[in-house]
Motif scaffolding. Structure first.
Motif, PDB file in Angstrom:
ATOM      1  N   MET A   1       1.038  -1.129   0.262  1.00 47.92           N
ATOM      2  CA  MET A   1       0.217   0.077  -0.324  1.00 47.92           C
ATOM      3  C   MET A   1       0.768   0.940  -0.217  1.00 47.92           C
ATOM      4  O   MET A   1       0.626   2.166  -1.155  1.00 47.92           O
ATOM      5  CB  MET A   1      -0.798  -0.220   1.443  1.00 47.92           C
ATOM      6  N   ILE A   2       1.915   0.946   0.393  1.00 45.05           N
ATOM      7  CA  ILE A   2       3.110   2.456   0.545  1.00 45.05           C
ATOM      8  C   ILE A   2       3.275   2.790  -0.912  1.00 45.05           C
ATOM      9  O   ILE A   2       3.528   3.665  -0.901  1.00 45.05           O
ATOM     10  CB  ILE A   2       3.806   1.674   1.829  1.00 45.05           C
ATOM     11  N   ILE A   3       3.749   2.150  -1.081  1.00 46.84           N
ATOM     12  CA  ILE A   3       4.629   1.513  -2.748  1.00 46.84           C
ATOM     13  C   ILE A   3       3.154   2.324  -3.657  1.00 46.84           C
ATOM     14  O   ILE A   3       3.828   3.098  -4.476  1.00 46.84           O
ATOM     15  CB  ILE A   3       5.281   0.546  -2.388  1.00 46.84           C
ATOM     16  N   GLY A   4       2.309   1.492  -3.364  1.00 46.05           N
ATOM     17  CA  GLY A   4       1.198   1.869  -4.765  1.00 46.05           C
ATOM     18  C   GLY A   4       0.515   3.133  -4.415  1.00 46.05           C
ATOM     19  O   GLY A   4       0.586   3.558  -5.923  1.00 46.05           O
ATOM     20  N   THR A   5       0.170   3.875  -3.283  1.00 45.08           N
ATOM     21  CA  THR A   5      -0.473   4.323  -3.748  1.00 45.08           C
ATOM     22  C   THR A   5       0.513   6.134  -3.790  1.00 45.08           C
ATOM     23  O   THR A   5       0.263   6.939  -4.754  1.00 45.08           O
ATOM     24  CB  THR A   5      -0.783   5.457  -2.387  1.00 45.08           C
ATOM     25  N   LEU A   6       2.252   5.098  -3.753  1.00 47.24           N
ATOM     26  CA  LEU A   6       3.021   6.312  -3.611  1.00 47.24           C
ATOM     27  C   LEU A   6       3.199   7.340  -5.355  1.00 47.24           C
ATOM     28  O   LEU A   6       2.791   8.283  -6.053  1.00 47.24           O
ATOM     29  CB  LEU A   6       3.807   6.460  -2.852  1.00 47.24           C
ATOM     30  N   ALA A   7       2.672   5.392  -5.941  1.00 48.08           N
ATOM     31  CA  ALA A   7       3.327   5.141  -7.266  1.00 48.08           C
ATOM     32  C   ALA A   7       2.597   5.873  -7.533  1.00 48.08           C
ATOM     33  O   ALA A   7       2.469   7.366  -9.252  1.00 48.08           O
ATOM     34  CB  ALA A   7       4.072   3.979  -7.362  1.00 48.08           C
ATOM     35  N   GLY A   8       0.997   5.861  -7.506  1.00 51.86           N
ATOM     36  CA  GLY A   8       0.094   6.524  -7.842  1.00 51.86           C
ATOM     37  C   GLY A   8      -0.791   7.513  -8.300  1.00 51.86           C
ATOM     38  O   GLY A   8       0.306   8.447  -9.080  1.00 51.86           O
ATOM     39  N   ALA A   9       0.089   8.233  -6.967  1.00 53.30           N
ATOM     40  CA  ALA A   9      -0.581  10.037  -6.431  1.00 53.30           C
ATOM     41  C   ALA A   9       0.116  10.232  -7.161  1.00 53.30           C
ATOM     42  O   ALA A   9       0.398  11.623  -7.362  1.00 53.30           O
ATOM     43  CB  ALA A   9      -0.923   9.274  -4.615  1.00 53.30           C
ATOM     44  N   ALA A  10       1.637   9.965  -6.719  1.00 53.53           N
ATOM     45  CA  ALA A  10       2.731  11.008  -7.466  1.00 53.53           C
ATOM     46  C   ALA A  10       2.240  11.647  -8.999  1.00 53.53           C
ATOM     47  O   ALA A  10       2.920  12.819  -9.380  1.00 53.53           O
ATOM     48  CB  ALA A  10       4.162  10.352  -7.193  1.00 53.53           C
ATOM     49  N   THR A  11       2.102  11.145  -9.899  1.00 55.56           N
ATOM     50  CA  THR A  11       1.747  11.747 -11.048  1.00 55.56           C
ATOM     51  C   THR A  11       0.271  12.060 -11.185  1.00 55.56           C
ATOM     52  O   THR A  11       0.203  13.028 -12.168  1.00 55.56           O
ATOM     53  CB  THR A  11       1.122   9.807 -11.742  1.00 55.56           C
ATOM     54  N   LEU A  12      -0.081  12.716  -9.910  1.00 53.17           N
ATOM     55  CA  LEU A  12      -0.717  13.727 -10.155  1.00 53.17           C
ATOM     56  C   LEU A  12       0.050  15.071 -10.357  1.00 53.17           C
ATOM     57  O   LEU A  12      -0.583  16.108 -10.947  1.00 53.17           O
ATOM     58  CB  LEU A  12      -1.619  14.053  -8.891  1.00 53.17           C
ATOM     59  N   GLY A  13       1.184  15.216 -10.422  1.00 54.60           N
ATOM     60  CA  GLY A  13       2.295  16.145 -11.039  1.00 54.60           C
ATOM     61  C   GLY A  13       2.149  16.772 -11.901  1.00 54.60           C
ATOM     62  O   GLY A  13       2.011  17.353 -12.271  1.00 54.60           O
ATOM     63  N   LEU A  14       1.255  15.158 -12.564  1.00 56.04           N
ATOM     64  CA  LEU A  14       1.159  16.225 -14.242  1.00 56.04           C
ATOM     65  C   LEU A  14       0.040  16.639 -14.640  1.00 56.04           C
ATOM     66  O   LEU A  14      -0.247  17.314 -15.286  1.00 56.04           O
ATOM     67  CB  LEU A  14       1.476  14.364 -15.139  1.00 56.04           C
ATOM     68  N   MET A  15      -1.022  15.856 -13.324  1.00 50.84           N
ATOM     69  CA  MET A  15      -2.328  16.657 -14.429  1.00 50.84           C
ATOM     70  C   MET A  15      -2.301  17.814 -13.225  1.00 50.84           C
ATOM     71  O   MET A  15      -3.380  19.247 -13.791  1.00 50.84           O
ATOM     72  CB  MET A  15      -3.732  15.465 -13.943  1.00 50.84           C
ATOM     73  N   ILE A  16      -2.013  18.001 -11.935  1.00 49.58           N
ATOM     74  CA  ILE A  16      -2.737  19.110 -11.332  1.00 49.58           C
ATOM     75  C   ILE A  16      -1.715  20.304 -11.590  1.00 49.58           C
ATOM     76  O   ILE A  16      -0.207  20.238 -11.494  1.00 49.58           O
ATOM     77  CB  ILE A  16      -2.508  18.569  -9.564  1.00 49.58           C
ATOM     78  N   PRO A  17      -1.775  21.807 -11.537  1.00 52.59           N
ATOM     79  CA  PRO A  17      -1.187  22.328 -12.013  1.00 52.59           C
ATOM     80  C   PRO A  17       0.206  23.357 -10.758  1.00 52.59           C
ATOM     81  O   PRO A  17      -0.679  22.913  -9.977  1.00 52.59           O
ATOM     82  CB  PRO A  17      -2.210  24.156 -12.423  1.00 52.59           C
ATOM     83  N   PRO A  18       0.737  23.749 -11.562  1.00 48.61           N
ATOM     84  CA  PRO A  18       1.344  23.651 -12.825  1.00 48.61           C
ATOM     85  C   PRO A  18       2.292  22.529 -13.687  1.00 48.61           C
ATOM     86  O   PRO A  18       2.555  21.430 -12.199  1.00 48.61           O
ATOM     87  CB  PRO A  18       2.657  24.604 -12.728  1.00 48.61           C
ATOM     88  N   SER A  19       1.863  22.112 -14.609  1.00 51.44           N
ATOM     89  CA  SER A  19       2.050  19.998 -14.985  1.00 51.44           C
ATOM     90  C   SER A  19       2.710  20.420 -15.821  1.00 51.44           C
ATOM     91  O   SER A  19       2.517  21.817 -17.743  1.00 51.44           O
ATOM     92  CB  SER A  19       0.355  20.202 -15.775  1.00 51.44           C
ATOM     93  N   LEU A  20       4.411  20.692 -16.660  1.00 50.49           N
ATOM     94  CA  LEU A  20       4.913  20.929 -17.283  1.00 50.49           C
ATOM     95  C   LEU A  20       4.195  19.927 -18.583  1.00 50.49           C
ATOM     96  O   LEU A  20       4.558  20.517 -19.535  1.00 50.49           O
ATOM     97  CB  LEU A  20       6.354  19.672 -16.917  1.00 50.49           C
ATOM     98  N   THR A  21       3.428  18.764 -18.717  1.00 50.50           N
ATOM     99  CA  THR A  21       2.658  18.041 -19.385  1.00 50.50           C
ATOM    100  C   THR A  21       1.933  18.797 -20.367  1.00 50.50           C
ATOM    101  O   THR A  21       1.923  18.923 -21.432  1.00 50.50           O
ATOM    102  CB  THR A  21       2.217  16.356 -19.407  1.00 50.50           C
ATOM    103  N   LEU A  22       1.668  20.020 -19.741  1.00 53.02           N
ATOM    104  CA  LEU A  22      -0.414  20.229 -20.030  1.00 53.02           C
ATOM    105  C   LEU A  22       0.602  21.905 -20.650  1.00 53.02           C
ATOM    106  O   LEU A  22      -0.024  22.440 -21.470  1.00 53.02           O
ATOM    107  CB  LEU A  22      -1.055  20.311 -18.652  1.00 53.02           C
ATOM    108  N   ILE A  23       1.563  22.170 -20.401  1.00 59.74           N
ATOM    109  CA  ILE A  23       2.392  23.535 -20.885  1.00 59.74           C
ATOM    110  C   ILE A  23       2.780  23.353 -22.187  1.00 59.74           C
ATOM    111  O   ILE A  23       2.878  23.912 -23.043  1.00 59.74           O
ATOM    112  CB  ILE A  23       3.967  24.119 -20.137  1.00 59.74           C
ATOM    113  N   VAL A  24       3.801  22.025 -22.296  1.00 61.28           N
ATOM    114  CA  VAL A  24       4.430  21.384 -23.173  1.00 61.28           C
ATOM    115  C   VAL A  24       2.673  21.252 -24.633  1.00 61.28           C
ATOM    116  O   VAL A  24       2.666  21.409 -26.189  1.00 61.28           O
ATOM    117  CB  VAL A  24       4.992  20.109 -23.564  1.00 61.28           C
TER     118      VAL A  24
END
Lengths: 436, 177
Positions: free
Chosen positions: A140-163
């Motif tokens: 659970m520790i590892i899984g949630t961290l891996a998943g939730a960290a991807t929010l970095g791409l969606m919640i602004p500011p997002s480098l992917t969205l800028i690109v």
């Protein structure tokens, strides 16, 4: 499509250069050159320079290094320690307990950083040892961290969205606002999953947290308040129409410098490190964008985008079928390429298809970000898996398996987005018009 | 072992270039702040978006070589990692060879581009009326340094059997991709 033979040659060169490990930005330039030579009689070199120059010297693009820099400053501040200490007292009472610090921590840091790797390291540095101490299940520790960290791409500011915004020429602020509600919803789904597992799992017996009074909770989280304030200023200035994305990024940099300085974690060393780190990461993305700009132009001459758009039109795919096809396509692509490269590499071809099918491009930006997020946690090349491997010394397969539920939740999120597109489009449709 | 003077010279060149790239990033920040302050106080700062654009181009191009040597530029490295020893070295030579060729091709047309900008006295379309050859030459300089860095690594691969790319820890997005 005029000539299948030439098109296949063009695609062969694309896969050859990318697959053999030529740096992505340079590979795109090389492929574009081949395309231009095959399909036009234009002076290729001169066209290349004009394209690259106008793609590189752009005001909108300047949001990119600034947001990267902001994340780099906060990554080097003591935010990591404060995050766990500040969030834990508030979340301990929820079903699922402190595992929620992973998710909420990632959501908060995602709002100051545009990258999922930085989010992962900042939150994981403190939460992994603390959660282990309290006997939470490792998967659970590892899984949630891996998943939730991807929010970095969606919640602004997002480098992917800028690109994405720079590539298809859409407003960065609008894309940012489109990402807020889906990001929060996705975080909510992750938390719901954690709560359910804690109720039904048999090996869920973490240490119980000591009770705290409201005052103690506040004292513990006092260091988090400035960060929340910073987030509100950056996002609020865009929402109120006071600043463009680039200007909000400048606020962000100055705010995080002030924040680090008042915490006492700003030294000459960390200042220089953050500045140099930001310069390098931004140069990495700029090289890809320069190559991609030239490739889009060249793609246009190959007739590939038009051909494919016509093909899709002939097949009379419904919107849903088209999106499913793209979902599978991007998941496969994401196994080998990082998010930003997948976006810039495909947009020249995908954009006409999307327009043809009458899909909103702002909405599609969010769709593509969720799909690219999945790619971050799918082997063989899932970037979050690499980072977690470095942090925990677990086998890649263990981490990937721990992240599977998160992957499925993201698939669910894609269907929610398709069923209720307003989740993404409502906010951007309702922001005030900014300067210029 | 004493470092060869040429090695020191080249590393110095990459260092100076990265330094000016960082300065350009600072300039972006300063220009945007000035621009906002001007807007709030009712003044105008004509051409600010253009200046920011030029600073953006120099921040990127001047940092390309440094980013290469720190392993920041991303690539698909599955095949590279799967191969070992001599085969890996040949694949690296292929990659650096292609990269070097593309970079010098870019440099050749970039100098032509800047020369014609200068010759025809190309002026920015924005309010800044900058003579475009000036910011464009910074792009040219950055491209030349990147081409030198790629050539440098290619030569090292042939002579010493390894390139000079040193990663400093995993942290940037996609570095390992």
């Amino acid at each position: 499509m005029e000539d299948l033979g030439i098109i296949s040659l063009f695609l062969f060169v694309l896969f050859l250069l990318l697959g053999s490990g030529v740096w992505i930005g340079l590979a795109l330039m090389g492929v574009a050159w081949v395309g231009m030579e095959l399909f036009t009689t234009r002076p290729v070199g001169d066209v290349m320079l004009t394209t690259v120059w106008s793609a590189s010297s752009s005001w909108t693009l300047a949001a990119l290094p600034l947001f990267i820099w902001m994340g780099e400053i906060l990554y080097r501040s003591r935010l990591s320690e404060d995050m766990f200490k500040g969030l834990a007292p508030w979340l301990a009472g929820l079903p699922g307990g402190l595992v929620h610090t992973n998710i909420v921590g990632c959501t908060v840091f995602a709002a100051v950083s545009g990258s999922s790797a930085a989010t992962l390291t900042t939150v994981g540095k403190m939460s992994i040892p603390e959660l282990r101490k309290r006997n939470y299940p490792e998967t659970m520790i590892i899984g949630t961290l891996a998943g939730a960290a991807t929010l970095g791409l969606m919640i602004p500011p997002s480098l992917t969205l800028i690109v994405y915004g720079v590539t298809i020429n859409e407003s960065i602020s609008k894309l940012f606002f489109a990402g807020i509600m889906p990001g929060i919803l996705l975080a909510g789904l992750f938390m719901l999953y954690v709560a359910l597992v804690s109720k039904f799992s048999s090996n869920w017996n973490p240490a119980v947290e000591p009770k705290m009074t409201f005052g103690q909770k506040l004292t513990n989280s006092r260091f988090l308040m400035p960060v929340i304030l910073l987030i509100l200023v950056v996002i609020g200035s865009m929402y109120a129409g006071l600043a463009t994305a680039t200007e909000a990024a400048a606020f962000g940099v100055i705010g995080s410098l002030l924040l680090a300085a008042t915490q006492g974690s700003l030294s000459w060393r960390t200042f220089i490190d953050s500045l140099m780190g930001a310069t390098r990461t931004s140069a990495m993305i700029a090289l890809i964008l320069a190559g991609a700009a030239f490739l889009s132009l060249s793609m246009g001459f190959t007739g590939l985008p038009r051909g494919l758009a016509d093909l899709i039109a002939q097949l009379e795919l419904s919107k849903f079928e088209l999106l499913m096809a793209l979902l599978v396509f991007y998941i496969i692509l994401g196994m080998f390429l990082d998010g930003i490269s997948s976006v810039v590499l495909t947009m020249a071809v995908v954009e006409p298809m999307i327009r043809q099918a009458g899909i909103d491009l702002i909405w599609f930006g969010i769709f593509i970000v969720v799909v690219v997020e999945m790619a971050q946690i799918t082997p063989p090349i899932g970037f979050n898996l690499f980072v977690l491997q470095g942090m925990t010394n677990h086998e890649m397969t263990f981490i990937a398996r721990a992240a599977v539920p998160m992957f499925l939740i993201m698939v669910l999120m894609v269907f929610i987005l398709i069923a209720f597109p307003e989740i993404a489009t409502w906010l951007p449709d309702n922001i005030r018009q900014g300067p210029r | 072992m004493e470092t060869h003077w040429l090695r020191r010279l080249l590393d110095g060149l990459y260092g100076v270039s990265s330094f000016f790239a960082a300065l350009s990033l600072l300039a972006i920040l300063a220009l945007i702040v000035l621009q906002m302050t001007a807007r709030w106080t009712g003044e105008v700062f004509p051409g600010a978006p253009e200046y920011v654009g030029y600073a953006m181009a120099s921040a990127s191009f001047l940092a390309f070589a440094g980013a290469l040597n720190k392993g920041s530029h991303i690539r698909v490295s599955i095949l590279l990692n799967a191969l070992g020893g001599a085969k890996q070295r040949w694949l690296e030579i292929w990659c650096f060879g292609i990269g070097t060729a593309i970079a010098w091709y870019f440099v050749f047309y970039a100098q032509k581009f800047v020369y014609w900008s200068w010759k025809f006295k190309d002026i920015s379309q924005g309010q800044d009326r900058t003579a475009l050859w000036m910011p464009q030459s910074i792009m040219l300089i950055g491209a030349v340094i990147l081409a030198i860095a790629l050539t440098d690594n290619l030569v090292c691969l042939f002579i010493k059997g390894k390139h000079n790319i040193v990663r400093d820890g995993v942290k940037d997005e996609g570095e390992a991709a």
